[in-house]
Scaffold this active site. Structure first.
Site, PDB file in Angstrom:
ATOM      1  N   ARG A 127     -32.091  19.321 -16.997  1.00 43.47           N
ATOM      2  CA  ARG A 127     -30.316  19.235 -17.087  1.00 43.47           C
ATOM      3  C   ARG A 127     -30.121  20.416 -17.967  1.00 43.47           C
ATOM      4  NH1 ARG A 127     -32.032  16.720 -13.946  1.00 43.47           N
ATOM      5  NH2 ARG A 127     -31.017  14.113 -12.988  1.00 43.47           N
TER       6      ARG A 127
ATOM      7  N   SER B  15     -22.998  11.605 -15.142  1.00 48.78           N
ATOM      8  CA  SER B  15     -23.792  11.122 -15.875  1.00 48.78           C
ATOM      9  C   SER B  15     -23.482  11.863 -16.985  1.00 48.78           C
ATOM     10  CB  SER B  15     -25.021  10.660 -15.950  1.00 48.78           C
ATOM     11  OG  SER B  15     -25.563   9.875 -15.042  1.00 48.78           O
TER      12      SER B  15
ATOM     13  N   GLU C  31     -25.056  15.299 -21.247  1.00 48.66           N
ATOM     14  CA  GLU C  31     -25.138  16.110 -20.035  1.00 48.66           C
ATOM     15  C   GLU C  31     -23.734  17.148 -19.431  1.00 48.66           C
ATOM     16  OE1 GLU C  31     -27.817  14.178 -16.932  1.00 48.66           O
ATOM     17  OE2 GLU C  31     -26.482  15.135 -15.585  1.00 48.66           O
TER      18      GLU C  31
HETATM   19  C1  LIG Z   1     -20.065  11.239  -8.316  1.00 49.61           C
HETATM   20  C2  LIG Z   1     -20.693  12.466  -9.532  1.00 49.61           C
HETATM   21  C3  LIG Z   1     -22.542  12.331  -9.318  1.00 49.61           C
HETATM   22  C4  LIG Z   1     -23.189  13.205 -10.015  1.00 49.61           C
HETATM   23  N1  LIG Z   1     -24.929  12.833 -10.244  1.00 49.61           N
HETATM   24  C5  LIG Z   1     -25.590  14.190 -10.344  1.00 49.61           C
HETATM   25  C6  LIG Z   1     -26.962  14.048 -10.445  1.00 49.61           C
HETATM   26  O1  LIG Z   1     -27.343  12.982  -9.689  1.00 49.61           O
HETATM   27  N2  LIG Z   1     -27.926  14.410 -11.002  1.00 49.61           N
HETATM   28  C7  LIG Z   1     -27.286  15.995 -11.457  1.00 49.61           C
HETATM   29  O2  LIG Z   1     -28.072  16.637 -12.143  1.00 49.61           O
HETATM   30  N3  LIG Z   1     -25.958  15.802 -11.681  1.00 49.61           N
HETATM   31  C8  LIG Z   1     -25.239  15.232 -11.947  1.00 49.61           C
HETATM   32  N4  LIG Z   1     -23.575  15.707 -11.194  1.00 49.61           N
HETATM   33  C9  LIG Z   1     -22.517  16.876 -12.400  1.00 49.61           C
HETATM   34  C10 LIG Z   1     -22.779  17.529 -11.584  1.00 49.61           C
HETATM   35  O3  LIG Z   1     -22.360  17.367  -9.526  1.00 49.61           O
HETATM   36  C11 LIG Z   1     -23.604  18.881 -11.401  1.00 49.61           C
HETATM   37  O4  LIG Z   1     -24.345  18.954 -12.680  1.00 49.61           O
HETATM   38  C12 LIG Z   1     -23.663  20.082 -10.767  1.00 49.61           C
HETATM   39  O5  LIG Z   1     -25.075  20.545 -10.627  1.00 49.61           O
HETATM   40  C13 LIG Z   1     -22.335  20.495 -11.282  1.00 49.61           C
HETATM   41  O6  LIG Z   1     -22.020  21.491 -10.816  1.00 49.61           O
HETATM   42  P1  LIG Z   1     -20.339  22.832 -10.116  1.00 49.61           P
HETATM   43  O7  LIG Z   1     -20.738  23.034  -9.402  1.00 49.61           O
HETATM   44  O8  LIG Z   1     -20.003  21.022 -10.189  1.00 49.61           O
HETATM   45  O9  LIG Z   1     -20.436  23.101 -12.138  1.00 49.61           O
HETATM   46  P2  LIG Z   1     -19.369  23.159 -13.118  1.00 49.61           P
HETATM   47  O10 LIG Z   1     -19.702  21.591 -13.181  1.00 49.61           O
HETATM   48  O11 LIG Z   1     -18.035  23.800 -12.089  1.00 49.61           O
HETATM   49  O12 LIG Z   1     -19.809  23.859 -14.228  1.00 49.61           O
HETATM   50  C14 LIG Z   1     -21.187  22.874 -14.824  1.00 49.61           C
HETATM   51  C15 LIG Z   1     -21.710  24.220 -16.513  1.00 49.61           C
HETATM   52  O13 LIG Z   1     -21.973  25.130 -15.226  1.00 49.61           O
HETATM   53  C16 LIG Z   1     -21.926  26.583 -15.492  1.00 49.61           C
HETATM   54  N5  LIG Z   1     -21.796  27.276 -14.252  1.00 49.61           N
HETATM   55  C17 LIG Z   1     -21.167  26.879 -13.030  1.00 49.61           C
HETATM   56  N6  LIG Z   1     -20.981  27.830 -12.167  1.00 49.61           N
HETATM   57  C18 LIG Z   1     -22.153  29.019 -12.442  1.00 49.61           C
HETATM   58  C19 LIG Z   1     -22.741  30.277 -12.551  1.00 49.61           C
HETATM   59  N7  LIG Z   1     -22.202  30.351 -10.811  1.00 49.61           N
HETATM   60  N8  LIG Z   1     -23.437  30.509 -13.101  1.00 49.61           N
HETATM   61  C20 LIG Z   1     -23.491  30.505 -14.243  1.00 49.61           C
HETATM   62  N9  LIG Z   1     -23.001  28.999 -15.102  1.00 49.61           N
HETATM   63  C21 LIG Z   1     -22.455  28.775 -14.065  1.00 49.61           C
HETATM   64  C22 LIG Z   1     -20.551  26.547 -15.513  1.00 49.61           C
HETATM   65  O14 LIG Z   1     -20.067  27.162 -16.696  1.00 49.61           O
HETATM   66  C23 LIG Z   1     -20.531  24.659 -16.247  1.00 49.61           C
HETATM   67  O15 LIG Z   1     -21.505  25.237 -17.924  1.00 49.61           O
HETATM   68  C24 LIG Z   1     -22.959  14.774 -10.749  1.00 49.61           C
HETATM   69  C25 LIG Z   1     -21.399  14.440 -10.375  1.00 49.61           C
HETATM   70  C26 LIG Z   1     -20.784  13.499 -10.126  1.00 49.61           C
HETATM   71  C27 LIG Z   1     -18.885  13.440  -9.951  1.00 49.61           C
END
Ligand SMILES: Cc1cc2nc3c(=O)[nH]c(=O)nc-3n(C[C@H](O)[C@H](O)[C@H](O)COP(=O)(O)OP(=O)(O)OC[C@H]3O[C@@H](n4cnc5c(N)ncnc54)[C@H](O)[C@@H]3O)c2cc1C
Length: 301
Positions: free
Chosen positions: A172, A221, A291
């Site tokens: 992560r 998480s 995380e």
């Molecule tokens: C119900 C639920 C279940 C989940 N299960 C998992 C799981 O099983 N495994 C897991 O790993 N995560 C899980 N997550 C967490 C989350 O979905 C992941 O971390 C996901 O990868 C975040 O993606 P996002 O597009 O929403 O990023 P955001 O939340 O929008 O951003 C997250 C971070 O990434 C950065 N970022 C976003 N886009 C870019 C880009 N293009 N370039 C550079 N930096 C960027 C942002 O600035 C921020 O720091 C879960 C979340 C929820 C709500």
């Protein structure tokens, strides 16, 4: 007379004081001073070049791993999920997914093209850009295990192709060249049985629905699992399931999830995160590492 070159016209959407609660899966967060949804990659490059070099930027996917504080974002949010949506096969087993494509769509696209290995992405409610930034993973799969190359953009709008060796990649956690952000991933997968991949994806989703509060606002998480243990086990054993601060509550279904029961503020959620970390350290002597990313300004209201 010489014509004065015109400033390139922006084609995306620029909003002011946009409430971030609309763009995060916790459904909390104060306003972003500026919020830009580019029309496409060329438009994103023009927008970046138009900004002062010291402008604070927050890159946003689907906000599923972000706690934005109640005072909002003093800077510019760049939201990619409505743009950068191309998803294509660029070689028999290489998929190119732009940063705004939802992870679930990537998983389904791979299975439809008889490629296996991306099923774990099906239940991750974020974008490809967020998955690259977080090295998102589940059920033994991890994003960067499949990355052949990534495409990045810098503040001057320059796009580069980079390779995994340009990044430090961990659980992560991903650290790459400063001042570059993800605009696409090229993922290498294995040729295989697409129908079986679809069945596996369905099973993984069912398993999530059984074990996670997927019907309540959360960011998944909150803490990373410590080596050889589970954050959820430690939190539950510390008696924290169901513990509340304001509208934020440690989920009864999965102790590493903090849910917004309806009226939580970002301050409630942050206070509960701190309380959980402190209590787990007192009870088990383990320092949990967050995380979820916390960004923005505290509210002075
Ligand atoms: C119900 C639920 C279940 C989940 N299960 C998992 C799981 O099983 N495994 C897991 O790993 N995560 C899980 N997550 C967490 C989350 O979905 C992941 O971390 C996901 O990868 C975040 O993606 P996002 O597009 O929403 O990023 P955001 O939340 O929008 O951003 C997250 C971070 O990434 C950065 N970022 C976003 N886009 C870019 C880009 N293009 N370039 C550079 N930096 C960027 C942002 O600035 C921020 O720091 C879960 C979340 C929820 C709500």
């Amino acid at each position: 007379m010489m014509a004065v070159p015109k400033e390139p016209v922006l084609r995306g959407t620029l909003l002011f004081d946009e409430p971030m609660a609309r763009h995060t899966s916790w459904r909390v967060g104060g306003p972003a001073q500026r919020f830009y949804a580019p029309a496409d990659l060329a438009d994103l490059a023009v927008f970046l070049r138009s900004l002062p070099l010291d402008e604070e930027l927050l890159w946003l996917g689907l906000g599923s791993n972000l706690l934005v504080r109640d005072g909002g974002i003093a800077g510019t949010v760049i939201a990619l999920h409505a743009a950068l949506n191309t998803l294509e096969l660029i070689a028999p087993s290489t998929v190119r997914a732009e940063a705004g494509v939802p992870c679930a769509k990537v998983a389904r696209f791979c299975a439809r093209n008889n490629l296996v290995g991306a099923e774990f992405l099906v239940g991750i409610p974020g974008t490809m850009g967020g998955a690259l930034a977080m090295n998102a993973g589940a059920f033994g799969g991890e994003t960067w295990a499949h990355v052949v190359a990534v495409e990045t953009i810098d503040r001057h709008g320059n796009v580069r192709t980079r390779h995994p060796e340009d990044f430090q990649i961990g659980y992560r956690h991903v650290q790459g060249p400063a001042g570059e952000w993800f605009v696409a991933a090229q993922l290498g997968l294995q040729a295989g049985d697409g129908a079986a991949a679809q069945v596996r994806s369905k099973e993984l989703l069912e398993q999530r629905n059984r074990t996670q509060p997927t019907n309540q606002p959360s960011c998944g998480s909150v803490f990373r699992n410590p080596k050889g243990d589970y954050a959820a086990r430690l939190i539950e054993a510390a008696g924290l399931k169901g513990h509340r601060i304001g509208g934020a509550c440690v989920s009864e279904k999965h102790a590493n999830f903090i849910v917004n029961t309806g009226m939580a503020s970002a301050a409630d959620i942050e206070a509960l995160i701190e309380h959980v970390a402190r209590t787990v350290e007192q009870v088990h002597g383990v320092k949990l590492v967050r995380e979820a990313h916390i960004v923005g300004e505290c509210s002075h209201g």
